[in-house]
Design a protein around this motif. Structure first.
Motif, PDB file in Angstrom:
ATOM      1  N   VAL A   1     -11.689 -49.182  46.333  1.00 60.20           N
ATOM      2  CA  VAL A   1     -11.450 -49.545  47.736  1.00 60.20           C
ATOM      3  C   VAL A   1     -10.491 -50.732  47.815  1.00 60.20           C
ATOM      4  O   VAL A   1      -9.539 -50.731  48.609  1.00 60.20           O
ATOM      5  CB  VAL A   1     -12.779 -49.874  48.450  1.00 60.20           C
TER       6      VAL A   1
ATOM      7  N   GLU B   1     -16.304 -47.488  42.775  1.00 56.88           N
ATOM      8  CA  GLU B   1     -15.634 -47.355  44.067  1.00 56.88           C
ATOM      9  C   GLU B   1     -15.327 -48.708  44.707  1.00 56.88           C
ATOM     10  O   GLU B   1     -14.430 -48.805  45.546  1.00 56.88           O
ATOM     11  CB  GLU B   1     -16.505 -46.513  45.005  1.00 56.88           C
TER      12      GLU B   1
ATOM     13  N   VAL C   1     -17.162 -48.564  54.997  1.00 54.21           N
ATOM     14  CA  VAL C   1     -17.054 -47.794  53.761  1.00 54.21           C
ATOM     15  C   VAL C   1     -18.464 -47.500  53.248  1.00 54.21           C
ATOM     16  O   VAL C   1     -19.315 -48.402  53.200  1.00 54.21           O
ATOM     17  CB  VAL C   1     -16.263 -48.559  52.687  1.00 54.21           C
TER      18      VAL C   1
ATOM     19  N   PRO D   1     -14.479 -54.446  49.860  1.00 57.97           N
ATOM     20  CA  PRO D   1     -15.685 -53.995  50.564  1.00 57.97           C
ATOM     21  C   PRO D   1     -16.754 -55.076  50.603  1.00 57.97           C
ATOM     22  O   PRO D   1     -16.996 -55.778  49.614  1.00 57.97           O
ATOM     23  CB  PRO D   1     -16.150 -52.779  49.745  1.00 57.97           C
TER      24      PRO D   1
END
Length: 318
Positions: A73, A69, A62, A81
C-alpha cells in the motif's frame, strides 16, 4: 466508500463485495497473489485497478489481509496504512505455531485495528495492545436445497492427503464404519484412505459452488472433521442448504452449530453414533437440517455481515 482490498479468500470476498461499497481490487498482468483482480467473477461493485492507477483513485479505507500488503500500500498508493490512510487488518486464520503464545503480526499497532472472523481467533491470538473487533462471517444464501436422497455422508476438504491431521481426513474411515462417505475438494479425487472401513470413502472431485451445492444437498449428512482451522465456510454453506451436520467440536464450531442441528462433540464415537442415526432416520435428518438452516440464517446472514462492516469502516474513517 471506496475500499481497497486484495482478492485473497474467494468466499469471504464474495460476501464483502455484495455490500454497499465500491471495492477496488489490485490487478497485475500476470495475476499472482498480489494482483488477482476479480478472477472472472461477476462482482458488479468491484473495479480492477492497476498499481500505477491507485494514486488517482484515492480510497477512503484499506482492508489488509496479509502483512506484506502494508508495504505494498505504501509503495503503490504513496500513503502509509493506518497513518496516511485509514486501514483495518482482517485475520482469517487461527495461529499456526504455538497457538497459546502466538503473537499477531500487527500486535501493538494501535493505528490499524485487527478484525477477527471468529471469537476463537480473537481469543487465541496475542493481539498485544492493538484494538480488536470480531465480525463473524456472512454467507451468500445458496437456498434451502436439501433432499438427502443419498444415504451418504459428505465432506469438503482441500488437500486431504497432505493435511490429514489438520483437516481430520484421517477420521473419515471411522465414520465410514457407519455409512458411505463422499469427499469433495482440491485433491479429493486422489485421496486414498489409510485404513479400511465397512463402507467406502470415495474421493470425487473439486467442483465450483454452482455444481457443488446441489451435490452436497443430495447427501444425507454433512461431516465437518477439522481439528485446527478457522471456522470453515463450507460448514456454514451446508447449514444454509438445510443439511444436518455432524461436527468435531474444535475451534469456533461450538458457537456456530447448535446441538439440535445434528451433533457437536469432541468424542468421535458420539459423532459416529449420530451419523449412523441420521443416515437411517431421514425424517430426523430433515428436522435437524431445518434447525441448521434457521440458525445459520440468523447468525451468519449477509445483511448482518454488511451492517457490521459498514459500522466498523465508518468508525475507522471517522
Amino acid at each position: 466508500m471506496n475500499v481497497l482490498l486484495w482478492h485473497v479468500h474467494g468466499s469471504w470476498t464474495d460476501s464483502f463485495v455484495r455490500g454497499p461499497h465500491r471495492c477496488l481490487l489490485p490487478t497485475l498482468a500476470d495475476g499472482g497473489p498480489w494482483g488477482r483482480g476479480r478472477c472472472g467473477r461477476d462482482w458488479a461493485t468491484t473495479t480492477e485497478v492497476a498499481p500505477a492507477e491507485l494514486r488517482d483513485v484515492d480510497p477512503d479505507v484499506v482492508i489488509l489481509q496479509r502483512p506484506e500488503e502494508i508495504d505494498l500500500v505504501a509503495e503503490w498508493l504513496g500513503r502509509r496504512p493506518g497513518r496516511d490512510v485509514p486501514a483495518v487488518y482482517v485475520e482469517h486464520n487461527v495461529p499456526r505455531a504455538d497457538p497459546a503464545a502466538a503473537r499477531h503480526p500487527l500486535a501493538d499497532r494501535t493505528d490499524i485495528p485487527i478484525v477477527h472472523v471468529t471469537h476463537f481467533n480473537n481469543l487465541m491470538w496475542d493481539n498485544g495492545s492493538a484494538p480488536t473487533h470480531v465480525i463473524q462471517h456472512g454467507i451468500v444464501d445458496p437456498g434451502d436445497r436439501y433432499t438427502g436422497e443419498l444415504p451418504h455422508g459428505v465432506a469438503l476438504i482441500n488437500e486431504p492427503g497432505r493435511r490429514a491431521r489438520v483437516t481430520g481426513s484421517d477420521l473419515l474411515t471411522v465414520f465410514a464404519d457407519a455409512g458411505p462417505v463422499d469427499l469433495y475438494g482440491i485433491g479429493a479425487a486422489e485421496f486414498a484412505p489409510a485404513a479400511a472401513a465397512a463402507h467406502p470413502v470415495r474421493g470425487i472431485d473439486d467442483l465450483d459452488h454452482a455444481a457443488l451445492h446441489p451435490e452436497m444437498a443430495r447427501r444425507r449428512v454433512y461431516l465437518h472433521t477439522a481439528r485446527w482451522t478457522s471456522l470453515g465456510l463450507s460448514l456454514l454453506e451446508a447449514m444454509h442448504l438445510g443439511m444436518p451436520v455432524v461436527v468435531l467440536a474444535a475451534t469456533e464450531t461450538t458457537m456456530a452449530v447448535p446441538a439440535e442441528a445434528g451433533a457437536v462433540s469432541t468424542d468421535v464415537s458420539v459423532l459416529v453414533r449420530a451419523f449412523r442415526e441420521l443416515l437411517h432416520e431421514p425424517d430426523l435428518a430433515v428436522l435437524a437440517g431445518r434447525t441448521a438452516r434457521e440458525y445459520a440464517l440468523a447468525r451468519y446472514g449477509l445483511d448482518r455481515f454488511a451492517r457490521d462492516w459498514t459500522a466498523l469502516l465508518t468508525e475507522v474513517v471517522r
